[in-house]
Design a protein around this motif. Structure first.
Motif, PDB file in Angstrom:
ATOM      1  N   VAL A   6     -42.825  63.924  50.864  1.00  0.00           N
ATOM      2  CA  VAL A   6     -43.316  64.569  49.650  1.00  0.00           C
ATOM      3  C   VAL A   6     -43.585  66.025  50.013  1.00  0.00           C
ATOM      4  CG1 VAL A   6     -44.948  64.433  47.741  1.00  0.00           C
ATOM      5  CG2 VAL A   6     -44.455  62.380  49.088  1.00  0.00           C
ATOM      6  N   GLU A   7     -42.704  66.906  49.586  1.00  0.00           N
ATOM      7  CA  GLU A   7     -42.759  68.316  50.001  1.00  0.00           C
ATOM      8  C   GLU A   7     -42.155  69.172  48.898  1.00  0.00           C
ATOM      9  OE1 GLU A   7     -43.345  71.430  51.087  1.00  0.00           O
ATOM     10  OE2 GLU A   7     -43.502  70.593  53.117  1.00  0.00           O
ATOM     11  N   ASP A   8     -42.927  70.166  48.422  1.00  0.00           N
ATOM     12  CA  ASP A   8     -42.424  70.984  47.305  1.00  0.00           C
ATOM     13  C   ASP A   8     -41.621  72.199  47.759  1.00  0.00           C
ATOM     14  OD1 ASP A   8     -44.942  71.891  48.261  1.00  0.00           O
ATOM     15  OD2 ASP A   8     -45.106  73.218  46.533  1.00  0.00           O
ATOM     16  N   GLU A   9     -41.715  72.570  49.030  1.00  0.00           N
ATOM     17  CA  GLU A   9     -40.893  73.690  49.488  1.00  0.00           C
ATOM     18  C   GLU A   9     -39.489  73.168  49.765  1.00  0.00           C
ATOM     19  OE1 GLU A   9     -44.670  75.251  51.919  1.00  0.00           O
ATOM     20  OE2 GLU A   9     -42.724  75.569  52.901  1.00  0.00           O
ATOM     21  N   VAL A  10     -38.528  73.675  48.989  1.00  0.00           N
ATOM     22  CA  VAL A  10     -37.176  73.129  49.036  1.00  0.00           C
ATOM     23  C   VAL A  10     -36.592  73.197  50.447  1.00  0.00           C
ATOM     24  CG1 VAL A  10     -34.828  73.392  48.149  1.00  0.00           C
ATOM     25  CG2 VAL A  10     -36.780  73.684  46.615  1.00  0.00           C
ATOM     26  N   LEU A  50     -46.515  63.728  54.074  1.00  0.00           N
ATOM     27  CA  LEU A  50     -47.156  64.233  52.870  1.00  0.00           C
ATOM     28  C   LEU A  50     -47.618  65.673  53.053  1.00  0.00           C
ATOM     29  CD1 LEU A  50     -47.988  62.879  50.184  1.00  0.00           C
ATOM     30  CD2 LEU A  50     -50.079  62.106  51.319  1.00  0.00           C
ATOM     31  N   ASP A  51     -47.093  66.558  52.220  1.00  0.00           N
ATOM     32  CA  ASP A  51     -47.593  67.927  52.187  1.00  0.00           C
ATOM     33  C   ASP A  51     -48.948  67.904  51.480  1.00  0.00           C
ATOM     34  OD1 ASP A  51     -47.581  70.692  52.439  1.00  0.00           O
ATOM     35  OD2 ASP A  51     -46.519  70.980  50.543  1.00  0.00           O
ATOM     36  N   VAL A  52     -49.850  68.826  51.806  1.00  0.00           N
ATOM     37  CA  VAL A  52     -51.157  68.828  51.141  1.00  0.00           C
ATOM     38  C   VAL A  52     -51.090  69.551  49.794  1.00  0.00           C
ATOM     39  CG1 VAL A  52     -53.534  69.652  51.222  1.00  0.00           C
ATOM     40  CG2 VAL A  52     -52.537  68.543  53.223  1.00  0.00           C
ATOM     41  N   MET A  53     -50.592  70.793  49.797  1.00  0.00           N
ATOM     42  CA  MET A  53     -50.558  71.563  48.555  1.00  0.00           C
ATOM     43  C   MET A  53     -49.281  71.221  47.786  1.00  0.00           C
ATOM     44  SD  MET A  53     -53.384  72.955  48.889  1.00  0.00           S
ATOM     45  CE  MET A  53     -53.509  74.136  47.551  1.00  0.00           C
ATOM     46  N   LEU A  54     -49.446  70.486  46.687  1.00  0.00           N
ATOM     47  CA  LEU A  54     -48.309  70.015  45.900  1.00  0.00           C
ATOM     48  C   LEU A  54     -48.562  70.222  44.412  1.00  0.00           C
ATOM     49  CD1 LEU A  54     -47.823  66.535  47.624  1.00  0.00           C
ATOM     50  CD2 LEU A  54     -46.086  68.325  47.611  1.00  0.00           C
ATOM     51  N   VAL A 100     -49.462  71.006  61.587  1.00  0.00           N
ATOM     52  CA  VAL A 100     -49.657  72.282  60.908  1.00  0.00           C
ATOM     53  C   VAL A 100     -48.349  73.068  60.884  1.00  0.00           C
ATOM     54  CG1 VAL A 100     -50.897  74.486  60.992  1.00  0.00           C
ATOM     55  CG2 VAL A 100     -52.096  72.345  61.543  1.00  0.00           C
ATOM     56  N   LYS A 101     -47.994  73.586  59.690  1.00  0.00           N
ATOM     57  CA  LYS A 101     -46.784  74.398  59.567  1.00  0.00           C
ATOM     58  C   LYS A 101     -47.050  75.797  60.124  1.00  0.00           C
ATOM     59  CE  LYS A 101     -45.549  72.376  55.096  1.00  0.00           C
ATOM     60  NZ  LYS A 101     -45.417  72.693  53.677  1.00  0.00           N
ATOM     61  N   PRO A 102     -46.084  76.456  60.691  1.00  0.00           N
ATOM     62  CA  PRO A 102     -44.738  75.959  60.981  1.00  0.00           C
ATOM     63  C   PRO A 102     -44.747  75.089  62.250  1.00  0.00           C
ATOM     64  CG  PRO A 102     -44.957  78.219  61.734  1.00  0.00           C
ATOM     65  CD  PRO A 102     -46.271  77.844  61.134  1.00  0.00           C
TER      66      PRO A 102
HETATM   67 CA    CA Z   1     -46.688  72.767  49.490  1.00  0.00          CA
END
Ligand code: CA
Length: 227
Positions: A6-10, A50-54, A100-102
């Motif tokens: 689940v990740e909103d950054e394409v 799971l990404d946090v900010m979605l 943690v990204k990156p």
């Molecule tokens: Ca995000």
């Protein structure tokens, strides 16, 4: 093994999907919180990344709702945030790990493998067997009558699915969705071709055939030569 991302950054999502697919996992990718929640509630996954900010629903809410619904699959959080409080919050809500990204893909893959291994209860659970055939999920190894058999990643997934449901007829549509992550299209013979290849590796040299075709229905792994 099936993973939900689940990740909103394409770019990040595609990068993960491609890397994990190449590593032999079946991957579903969704790009917003609501879709992520619905997928995790209704399908079986061995791991959720799971990404946090979605958009719609953030990763924390998804995790909280899953745990409240007694969904116990492992969850790995991905986030750009790196404060101690955020890590603690994620772990308190029942996340299994935190990245943690990156991050480097090799690091993610190592964490994914560790979590999945930990998720299975005892080492013995990682070896599935039927007759003289053994499939070792931890070492990614297949042995029949003490002989090592080399399978491709897809063949391994296919055999894992069959052996997990030994004695049950598996329809082609189920095999297609679990191993190829696609909807079954009767025009394609990809499953039959893969079964033929798998047969040539695990059955051809042995008298006791394990893979059975159930005409008009699908395939079954069983010891008895009933078909
Ligand atoms: Ca995000």
């Amino acid at each position: 093994m099936k993973i939900l991302i689940v990740e909103d950054e394409v770019k990040t999502g595609e990068y993960l999907r491609q890397g994990l697919s190449e590593a032999g996992f079946v991957v579903d990718l969704v790009n917003n919180g609501l879709d992520g929640y619905h997928h995790a509630m209704t399908e079986h996954y061995d791991l959720v990344i799971l990404d946090v900010m979605l958009p719609d629903l953030d990763g924390w809410h998804i995790l909280k709702s899953l745990r409240e619904a007694d969904k116990t699959m492992p969850v790995l959080f991905l986030t750009a945030r790196d404060s101690i409080e955020d890590k603690v919050k994620g772990l308190e809500l029942g996340a299994d790990d935190y990245l943690v990204k990156p991050f480097a893909f090799s690091e993610l893959l190592a964490r994914v493998r560790t979590i999945i291994r930990r998720g299975t209860k005892t080492p013995r659970d990682n070896v599935l067997s039927i007759a003289d055939l053994e499939l070792d999920l931890t070492r990614h190894r297949v042995i029949r009558a003490q002989q090592r058999i080399n399978l491709t990643a897809k063949e391994f997934l296919l055999l894992e699915l069959l052996i997990s449901h030994k004695g049950e007829v598996l329809p082609r549509s189920l095999i297609a969705s679990q191993v190829w992550d696609m909807n079954f299209d009767s025009d394609t013979n990809v499953i039959d071709v893969a079964i033929r290849r798998l047969r040539s590796k695990i059955d051809d040299d042995f008298e006791n055939k394990l893979i059975h075709t159930v005409r008009g229905m699908g395939y079954m792994l069983d010891t008895a030569d009933k078909i």
